[in-house]
Design an enzyme around this catalytic site. Structure first.
Site, PDB file in Angstrom:
ATOM      1  N   GLY A 115      -8.410  -7.188   4.069  1.00 40.34           N
ATOM      2  CA  GLY A 115      -9.204  -7.315   5.285  1.00 40.34           C
ATOM      3  C   GLY A 115      -8.473  -7.910   6.464  1.00 40.34           C
ATOM      4  N   ARG A 149       6.327 -49.626 -14.268  1.00 42.88           N
ATOM      5  CA  ARG A 149       7.087 -50.065 -13.095  1.00 42.88           C
ATOM      6  C   ARG A 149       6.684 -51.495 -12.731  1.00 42.88           C
ATOM      7  NH1 ARG A 149       6.214 -46.938  -7.571  1.00 42.88           N
ATOM      8  NH2 ARG A 149       4.259 -48.098  -7.609  1.00 42.88           N
ATOM      9  N   ARG A 179      -3.623  -1.511  -6.374  1.00 42.91           N
ATOM     10  CA  ARG A 179      -2.805  -2.724  -6.299  1.00 42.91           C
ATOM     11  C   ARG A 179      -3.212  -3.647  -7.437  1.00 42.91           C
ATOM     12  NH1 ARG A 179      -5.828  -4.419  -0.834  1.00 42.91           N
ATOM     13  NH2 ARG A 179      -7.890  -4.553  -1.729  1.00 42.91           N
ATOM     14  N   MET A 199      -5.881  -6.625   8.266  1.00 39.74           N
ATOM     15  CA  MET A 199      -5.527  -5.744   9.369  1.00 39.74           C
ATOM     16  C   MET A 199      -6.383  -4.502   9.348  1.00 39.74           C
ATOM     17  SD  MET A 199      -1.622  -6.545   9.867  1.00 39.74           S
ATOM     18  CE  MET A 199      -1.235  -6.964   8.222  1.00 39.74           C
ATOM     19  N   ASP A 237       9.087 -42.073  -1.820  1.00 39.86           N
ATOM     20  CA  ASP A 237       9.888 -42.962  -0.983  1.00 39.86           C
ATOM     21  C   ASP A 237      11.218 -42.314  -0.590  1.00 39.86           C
ATOM     22  OD1 ASP A 237       8.954 -45.509  -0.059  1.00 39.86           O
ATOM     23  OD2 ASP A 237       8.562 -46.025  -2.158  1.00 39.86           O
ATOM     24  N   GLY A 267      11.855 -41.328  -7.493  1.00 38.39           N
ATOM     25  CA  GLY A 267      10.624 -41.588  -6.769  1.00 38.39           C
ATOM     26  C   GLY A 267      10.722 -40.818  -5.463  1.00 38.39           C
ATOM     27  N   LYS A 321       0.836  -1.197   0.000  1.00 33.47           N
ATOM     28  CA  LYS A 321       0.000   0.000   0.000  1.00 33.47           C
ATOM     29  C   LYS A 321       0.873   1.250   0.000  1.00 33.47           C
ATOM     30  CE  LYS A 321      -3.694  -0.447   2.550  1.00 33.47           C
ATOM     31  NZ  LYS A 321      -4.269  -0.641   3.898  1.00 33.47           N
ATOM     32  N   ARG A 343      -3.210   3.245   8.617  1.00 31.84           N
ATOM     33  CA  ARG A 343      -3.509   2.077   7.779  1.00 31.84           C
ATOM     34  C   ARG A 343      -2.349   1.107   7.750  1.00 31.84           C
ATOM     35  NH1 ARG A 343      -4.639   4.635   2.022  1.00 31.84           N
ATOM     36  NH2 ARG A 343      -5.939   2.767   1.803  1.00 31.84           N
ATOM     37  N   GLU A 367      15.007 -44.110  -5.444  1.00 32.98           N
ATOM     38  CA  GLU A 367      14.151 -43.770  -4.300  1.00 32.98           C
ATOM     39  C   GLU A 367      14.729 -44.257  -2.981  1.00 32.98           C
ATOM     40  OE1 GLU A 367      10.357 -45.698  -4.912  1.00 32.98           O
ATOM     41  OE2 GLU A 367      11.299 -47.338  -5.991  1.00 32.98           O
ATOM     42  N   CYS A 401       8.890 -38.886 -10.648  1.00 31.17           N
ATOM     43  CA  CYS A 401       7.518 -39.390 -10.713  1.00 31.17           C
ATOM     44  C   CYS A 401       6.815 -39.353  -9.362  1.00 31.17           C
ATOM     45  CB  CYS A 401       7.489 -40.797 -11.290  1.00 31.17           C
ATOM     46  SG  CYS A 401       8.357 -42.002 -10.290  1.00 31.17           S
ATOM     47  N   ARG A 416       1.816 -47.737 -12.622  1.00 33.24           N
ATOM     48  CA  ARG A 416       1.974 -48.711 -11.548  1.00 33.24           C
ATOM     49  C   ARG A 416       1.223 -49.971 -11.943  1.00 33.24           C
ATOM     50  NH1 ARG A 416      -0.102 -44.082  -9.643  1.00 33.24           N
ATOM     51  NH2 ARG A 416       1.169 -42.783  -8.272  1.00 33.24           N
ATOM     52  N   TYR A 457      12.331 -34.437 -17.738  1.00 32.67           N
ATOM     53  CA  TYR A 457      10.874 -34.320 -17.639  1.00 32.67           C
ATOM     54  C   TYR A 457      10.421 -34.454 -16.185  1.00 32.67           C
ATOM     55  CZ  TYR A 457      10.642 -39.384 -16.971  1.00 32.67           C
ATOM     56  OH  TYR A 457      10.786 -40.647 -16.468  1.00 32.67           O
ATOM     57  N   SER A 460      14.343 -42.489 -12.738  1.00 32.66           N
ATOM     58  CA  SER A 460      13.162 -41.712 -12.394  1.00 32.66           C
ATOM     59  C   SER A 460      13.162 -41.562 -10.878  1.00 32.66           C
ATOM     60  CB  SER A 460      11.898 -42.429 -12.873  1.00 32.66           C
ATOM     61  OG  SER A 460      10.774 -41.710 -12.430  1.00 32.66           O
ATOM     62  N   HIS A 476     -16.543  -8.503   1.121  1.00 34.94           N
ATOM     63  CA  HIS A 476     -15.473  -9.376   1.616  1.00 34.94           C
ATOM     64  C   HIS A 476     -15.575 -10.760   0.988  1.00 34.94           C
ATOM     65  CE1 HIS A 476     -13.717 -12.281   4.481  1.00 34.94           C
ATOM     66  NE2 HIS A 476     -12.760 -11.375   4.551  1.00 34.94           N
TER      67      HIS A 476
HETATM   68  P1  ADP Z   1      -7.560  -2.309   3.775  1.00 33.51           P
HETATM   69  O1  ADP Z   1      -6.137  -2.649   3.826  1.00 33.51           O
HETATM   70  O2  ADP Z   1      -8.429  -3.187   4.599  1.00 33.51           O
HETATM   71  O3  ADP Z   1      -8.036  -2.131   2.365  1.00 33.51           O
HETATM   72  P2  ADP Z   1      -7.322   0.534   3.974  1.00 33.51           P
HETATM   73  O4  ADP Z   1      -6.164   1.033   4.729  1.00 33.51           O
HETATM   74  O5  ADP Z   1      -7.228   0.568   2.518  1.00 33.51           O
HETATM   75  O6  ADP Z   1      -7.710  -0.908   4.499  1.00 33.51           O
HETATM   76  O7  ADP Z   1      -8.554   1.398   4.447  1.00 33.51           O
HETATM   77  C1  ADP Z   1      -9.840   1.051   4.106  1.00 33.51           C
HETATM   78  C2  ADP Z   1     -10.581   2.233   3.542  1.00 33.51           C
HETATM   79  O8  ADP Z   1     -10.548   3.331   4.422  1.00 33.51           O
HETATM   80  C3  ADP Z   1     -10.002   2.780   2.256  1.00 33.51           C
HETATM   81  O9  ADP Z   1     -10.430   2.073   1.150  1.00 33.51           O
HETATM   82  C4  ADP Z   1     -10.561   4.174   2.247  1.00 33.51           C
HETATM   83  O10 ADP Z   1     -11.861   4.145   1.719  1.00 33.51           O
HETATM   84  C5  ADP Z   1     -10.607   4.516   3.692  1.00 33.51           C
HETATM   85  N1  ADP Z   1      -9.479   5.399   4.028  1.00 33.51           N
HETATM   86  C6  ADP Z   1      -8.276   5.060   4.483  1.00 33.51           C
HETATM   87  N2  ADP Z   1      -7.494   6.146   4.666  1.00 33.51           N
HETATM   88  C7  ADP Z   1      -8.241   7.195   4.312  1.00 33.51           C
HETATM   89  C8  ADP Z   1      -8.005   8.619   4.248  1.00 33.51           C
HETATM   90  N3  ADP Z   1      -6.842   9.126   4.586  1.00 33.51           N
HETATM   91  N4  ADP Z   1      -9.016   9.371   3.820  1.00 33.51           N
HETATM   92  C9  ADP Z   1     -10.198   8.837   3.475  1.00 33.51           C
HETATM   93  N5  ADP Z   1     -10.484   7.555   3.501  1.00 33.51           N
HETATM   94  C10 ADP Z   1      -9.519   6.724   3.912  1.00 33.51           C
HETATM   95 MG    MG Z   2      -7.760  -0.806   1.110  1.00 38.75          MG
HETATM   96 MG    MG Z   3     -10.011  -3.386   5.885  1.00 35.71          MG
END
Ligand code: ADP
Ligand code: MG
Ligand code: MG
Length: 909
Positions: free
Chosen positions: A108, A652, A372, A110, A803, A800, A28, A99, A779, A865, A596, A885, A798, A490
């Site tokens: 999702g 074999r 990303r 952290m 084993d 194995g 990020k 973040r 083997e 194999c 086999r 191979y 070959s 999610h």
């Molecule tokens: P994750 O890694 O779970 O995607 P993010 O760090 O991307 O979490 O944060 C989730 C959401 O929070 C982002 O998609 C964005 O919509 C919002 N967000 C994060 N930082 C900011 C910011 N500085 N201003 C506005 N929205 C933010």
């Molecule tokens: Mg995000």
């Molecule tokens: Mg999140």
């Protein structure tokens, strides 16, 4: 010595970091920096490096804060300068988000904290500054909620409980008789904050921090801690992400999507992550913040008009209603849409791959918050790489490397049978969140999905919506069905990443977790009932539905052709039947690496002849039984040779311990006694005689052939006669006869002599000849060590590795289930060595065996194999040691072909 730089700033179209610094800045952070560099609007901020996370784990809180204080203060000052406001200032406050961001994207995993820097004073100042009381209080209640959860740890007590904050929100909504959180007014929001803080105090005993700097440090440390929470650990394990990597922390000026009707937030993909089509798509919500879209609290709207129309059909929304209630961004904010569309193209062109974007609009101004490489299904992976190649954006090698071999698996498996699906009853319709066909029994909880799956049941995980806690359950389910959430929920995103079928947002389904039922279409389905999902159409069906094999032409075919163009090794298959051989040939196998023969002895009446051979007292008795087996074997070989015509087939000779074939039950012993005209007691005595303490290290492999040479003789005759019978029919068989479990040269030589003498005899009888090879499995560790001796005689090796792994580690493969999981949990081993070749140890034997073998026979044909022959990292290893191979099970052939090509490309780079 220069001080280590621990904080990297970005903002105003400049940045200290860049895209290729993912290891240090996390994905990020590196991309936030890069977006600044290429002129995309991004709120200013800074990234604390992943190395600091590692330092934190070693040094603890106080020392680490000391290490980074001055750099963090400098980072905040930089944000303040660009934003023209002050962190913690009541008159002109600057708020930030904190973040997390690891090297590899962990969706999702952290938690992010938004609107940090607010307290009662700052709230007043912000109201004065913006004149928007509702917005300020909405931001404040969100901040208290997120901080209370992530940093102060106020979470639901058990899986049936709802989130304590959501509970409070639901209460107020009820009191106020409103449905959406946007309907709450300022007083409600104030009340929420009060109740939130009270809940935090009563459940944690701590006051909510008011000092913005205390808040900031608390949040930074919480992000570091989140690296070690259970779901992050599980995700890392699932995706082979090392524990040592650590996460970066991004601190960034807030922009606000919750400032009213010209503000909002959304997520978008530059291409379709499900099918790979080149269609810009995504979802947004007006007057919303952060994760609102993903969390599925309101029905999100589509970004493009085209997408919106498609959505309306699936969601059963009439055009009139769509236009007024759920207009696309293209329709509702055409200018912002135009800018976003340009940026998505710019980002995709820059990164040369499909991007997954997060954006926020504040009072008509667009900001990008993340980009990303987007997660995608196997089908989308293949299509996007082939399309980008065709568009001239990437070259052939890059296109090949873009495909993850294991993900091809998703394309190789069945889809619903067309006629069966016509008769099926549609129960409900949701969004086609992740393609594929799934049939299974309903379960409502992730841990129950795990329990059921462990017992061998096929399950469909049905949830109102999923959260990171459900990952394990999603992983074992055939498919996932949710009642709420959009295409970027999610469930949808994770399922696509796993290549798992998912239908999301099936609004007509009502789920009762307590009763474990779901009501739909006037019916009540309970846990254990069968349903089927079509992740490509969003349809949910009653009952099981038959499936058929997928179509493998098109982009998949192109990719495979490309792989063959760049590979050095070729791929064979392990197959014991003509059917498997056909399947593998269809997948591009260039021969059989392991056929086999023992499986041929189990079916039907064959086992009786086999038992008779084993139980016979002497050679004449054995020969009598073997005579019955000869025609059966010959016919089997003819079938397989014919299926693999013009390609080599490695057969074999008999390998397993004999006692696996003998009758152990009373009834079967009685039957054999009658068959052979001896007493049951005699049978029983013989069976007891054959008992071994350690069968896998006992009387098996070429030890059988060397104690009962007539077995090898019969098998050799069956192989050669089969090949000659086919030759008469104009079909070319290329047999390679393989001696199992060789440990010494002499052991091999005696077997080879029998084979060659038998072949000569058959040639003599038939007045004709064919070509064939004789070689051996490597083997037993001793065979690898003395490979130069064995290669004097053997025409091919070959490895194995099943084993070989068993004997090198001294782990019994059949008993390793008792300790291997513990070993992997404790980090004693990184992987199960029976799945992923242990390159460090077993690999040495493979490398040495190959080298020593070729030192006396430079053209020695070498292959593998074991199960490892279809595992990408092991295939790469086989390439590096110079094998000709790899051989693997039929369904893994395409995976191995791609992995072999990638190995060649990586080596050439
Ligand atoms: P994750 O890694 O779970 O995607 P993010 O760090 O991307 O979490 O944060 C989730 C959401 O929070 C982002 O998609 C964005 O919509 C919002 N967000 C994060 N930082 C900011 C910011 N500085 N201003 C506005 N929205 C933010
Ligand atoms: Mg995000
Ligand atoms: Mg999140």
């Amino acid at each position: 010595m220069a001080e280590t730089k621990r904080v990297y700033k970005f903002g105003n179209k400049t940045a200290e970091g860049k895209a290729d610094m993912k290891n240090l800045l996390g994905g990020k952070g590196a991309n936030l920096a890069e977006m600044n560099r290429i002129g995309v609007p991004v709120p200013p901020g800074f990234t604390i490096t992943t190395e600091v996370c590692t330092e934190y784990n070693q040094l603890g809180v106080d020392k680490v804060i000391k290490l980074i204080t001055s750099e963090v203060e400098d980072g905040i000052a930089n944000i303040e300068k660009i934003m023209g406001s002050k962190f913690g200032d009541a008159a002109n406050p600057c708020l930030v988000s904190v973040r997390s961001g690891a090297r590899a994207s962990m969706p999702g995993m952290m938690d992010t904290i938004l609107n940090l820097g607010l307290n009662e004073e700052v709230v007043k100042g912000l109201v004065r500054k913006t004149g928007n009381e509702r917005f300020v209080w909405d931001s404040y209640r969100r901040f208290v909620q997120m901080y209370g959860d992530v940093v102060m740890g106020l979470k639901p007590a058990s899986k049936e409980d709802i989130d304590p904050f959501e509970e409070i929100i639901d209460h107020i909504k009820e009191e106020k008789k409103v449905v959406n959180d946007t309907d709450l007014d300022v007083d409600d929001l104030k009340e929420l904050v009060t109740r939130f803080k009270k809940a935090v105090k009563s459940k944690t005993g701590k006051d909510f921090p008011t000092d913005p700097w205390d808040q900031l440090w608390g949040a930074i440390i919480a992000v570091f801690d989140s690296w070690n929470n259970d779901r992050a650990k599980f995700y890392r394990k699932l995706n082979n992400i090392p524990e040592e990597w650590g996460t970066a922390v991004n601190v960034q000026a807030m922009v606000f999507g919750n400032m009213g009707n010209t503000s909002g937030t959304g997520v978008a993909f530059t291409r379709d992550a499900g099918t790979g089509e080149d269609i810009f798509n995504g979802e947004y919500l007006i007057n919303a913040q952060g994760e609102d879209v993903v969390a599925g609290i309101r029905t999100p709207q589509q970004i493009t008009k085209e997408g919106s129309k498609r959505w309306a059909i699936l969601a059963n929304v009439k055009e009139e209603e769509r236009k007024t209630k759920y207009p696309s961004l293209e329709e509702s904010m055409p200018l912002i849409y135009k800018e976003l569309n340009e940026i998505q193209q710019k980002l995709e062109d820059h990164y040369k791959d499909m991007q997954d974007l997060e954006f926020t609009m504040q009072e008509g101004k667009l900001w990008l918050l993340q980009t990303r490489n987007g997660k995608r299904t196997g089908a989308a992976m293949v299509k996007i790489s082939m399309d980008l190649l065709q568009e001239g954006k990437i070259d052939e090698k890059t296109a090949l490397l873009r495909n993850e071999p294991n993900k091809l698996d998703e394309l190789l498996h069945p889809v619903f049978d067309k006629s069966a699906i016509k008769k099926a009853k549609v129960l409900a319709k949701g969004l086609p969140a992740s393609p594929g066909a799934a049939t299974g029994q309903i379960v409502f909880f992730a841990d129950e999905a795990e329990e059921w799956a462990q017992k061998g049941n096929k399950v469909i995980l049905v949830r109102i919506e999923t959260s990171p806690e459900d990952l394990r359950g999603m992983n074992v389910a055939q498919g996932i069905l949710t009642a709420r959430g959009g295409m970027t929920s999610h469930a949808a995103v994770v399922a696509r990443g796993m290549g798992k079928c998912c239908v999301s947002g099936a609004g007509s389904i009502r789920i009762d977790y307590k009763k474990k039922t779901m009501d739909v279409d006037g019916r009540t389905l309970k846990e254990g009932d069968w349903i089927s999902l079509n992740g490509s159409t969003g349809e949910v069906y009653l009952d099981r539905i038959a499936t058929v094999d997928p179509d493998l032409s098109g982009d998949f075919g192109k990719l495979m052709e490309l792989a063959d163009k760049h590979t050095r090794m070729y791929v064979r298959t392990n197959a014991d039947t003509p059917k498997d051989a056909h399947v593998a040939r269809g997948f591009g196998a260039k021969g059989i690496g392991l056929c086999r023969t023992e499986h041929m002895f189990f079916e039907g009446d064959r086992i009786k002849a086999m038992r008779e051979m084993i139980l016979a007292e002497d050679e004449p008795g054995r020969r009598k039984a073997l005579k019955k087996l000869l025609p059966i074997q010959r016919a089997d070989f003819e079938g397989i040779f014919e299926a693999m015509h013009d390609l080599p087939v490695t057969v074999r000779l008999l390998d397993p311990p004999l006692h696996e074939f003998v009758p152990h039950e009373d009834e079967n012993q009685q039957e054999m006694a009658k068959e052979m005209g001896i007493t049951k007691e005699q049978i029983k005595r013989k069976v007891d005689d054959l008992h071994e303490f350690n069968p896998m290290l006992g009387h098996r492999g070429c030890r059988l052939g060397n104690t009962y040479p007539e077995i090898s003789e019969t098998q050799a005759r069956a192989i050669i006669e089969a090949a000659m019978n086919l030759k008469k029919k104009g079909i070319r068989a290329i047999p390679e006869i393989m001696i199992p479990l060789t440990g010494t040269l002499k052991e091999y030589q005696l077997q080879e002599e029998i084979i060659r003498q038998t072949a000569e005899k058959v040639f003599e009888e038939r007045k004709d000849r064919i070509d064939y090879l004789v070689g051996t499995m490597i083997e037993v560790p001793r065979a690898a060590l003395t490979a130069d001796k064995i290669a004097e005689k053997a025409e091919f090796f070959s490895f194995g590795t099943n084993d070989l792994t068993q004997m090198t580690f001294g782990y019994s493969r059949d008993d390793s289930g008792k300790f291997l999981p513990v070993y992997i949990d404790k980090g004693i081993l990184k992987h199960d060595p029976f799945q992923i070749l242990d390159q460090e140890g077993v690999g040495q034997l493979v490398e040495m065996g190959t080298k020593r073998g070729r030192s006396v026979r430079p053209k020695l044909k070498v292959g593998i194999c074991g199960e490892h022959g279809g595992e990408p990292s092991s295939v790469e290893f086989c390439h590096r040691v110079g094998m000709d191979y790899v051989s693997c099970s039929p369904y893994r052939v395409p995976i191995a072909r791609l992995a072999a090509a990638q190995a060649a490309i990586k080596e050439s780079k």
